[in-house]
Design a protein around this motif. Structure first.
Motif: not given
Length: 269
Positions: A38-39, A50-51, A149-152
């Protein structure tokens, strides 16, 4: 004492790990586990999903801290629960591609992947099986997974942490009297208001007593809660004459357990 419980607004949101090599650890948690970066702020890397804006994992670089590899440290393992089998399978498949050390365990109720990150922090990543799941054995978790490619996703939850302590009774007393956890039949401490358990594993290695700035590993566990629940926690700590910090605005309260892990509570309103 013994009557206090963390209030219903209390929610565990994130963990912080002190690390030696931030870039290597960012790459592992982003590319293998599936967090998103995120930062970055000075020595701190903030990771989430994500998102979704919420922070879930903080990596604080401390190059002068001793790594104490192959020594007993404060953290035995972290338990992260994922909401779907494809999320867990993608993690296992990425670990297999990188030839990372991991184990898969399948029971009637759960599928878990046990692993270590590059700095030997241990994780148990778990999925609660549903009736429709057709997993046959542990090998299927990787072999049947083609989409790496599936992420948390934002529905992940930290559901447990196992800590190594020098005195199990002292740690259990801290969790019971100061934070309102209760001992269950599995020798785990759980909070009636949280889906989170803590295990205190007694060890003799003095490494676990080092302050968090002297050794890499688990640094703090962060919760959010509303003003009423924060003030109730403050009162309980005052009544028990237990040392803690609260800022002047009464928006952040922190307290240390018996091995120096910081329990961080932040007001949401």
């Amino acid at each position: 004492m013994g009557q206090f419980q963390l209030g219903p607004s209390t929610k565990l949101v994130s963990l912080a790990i002190r690390v030696k090599d931030r870039d290597k650890m960012i790459a592992f948690y982003r590319d293998i586990i599936g967090f998103s970066l995120k930062s970055e702020e000075n020595a701190l890397a903030i990771m989430g999903t994500d998102n979704h804006p919420e922070e879930r994992l903080l990596l604080e670089e401390s190059p002068r801290a001793d790594d104490h590899f192959r020594k007993t440290k404060k953290l035995q393992h972290i338990i992260l629960q994922v909401p779907s089998l494809p999320e867990l399978a993608a993690i296992a498949a990425r670990l297999a591609t990188q030839e990372s050390e991991y184990q898969v365990h399948v029971t009637e109720a759960t599928v878990t992947v046990n692993l270590k990150d590059p700095e030997e922090n241990q994780w148990v990543i778990s999925y609660q099986k549903e009736a429709a799941d057709q997993l046959v054995d542990a090998a299927d978790l990787v072999c049947d997974q083609t989409d790496t490619s599936i992420r948390l996703t934002e529905a992940i939850q930290f559901v447990g942490v196992a800590l190594n302590v020098l005195d199990q009774n002292v740690q259990q007393t801290f969790l019971a009297d100061q934070l309102g956890f209760e001992l269950n039949q599995q020798a785990e401490l759980h909070s009636p208001t949280l889906s989170f358990v803590v295990t205190a594993n007694q060890v003799s290695d003095p490494t676990v007593a080092l302050t968090s700035d002297e050794v890499i590993g688990l640094e703090f566990i962060k919760f959010v809660l509303d003003q009423n629940d924060l003030l109730a926690l403050e009162k309980n700590l005052l009544d028990s004459d237990y040392d803690f910090f609260i800022d002047k605005k009464k928006s952040v309260l922190t307290v240390y357990d018996s091995v120096g892990v910081e329990w961080w509570f932040e007001r949401t309103n």
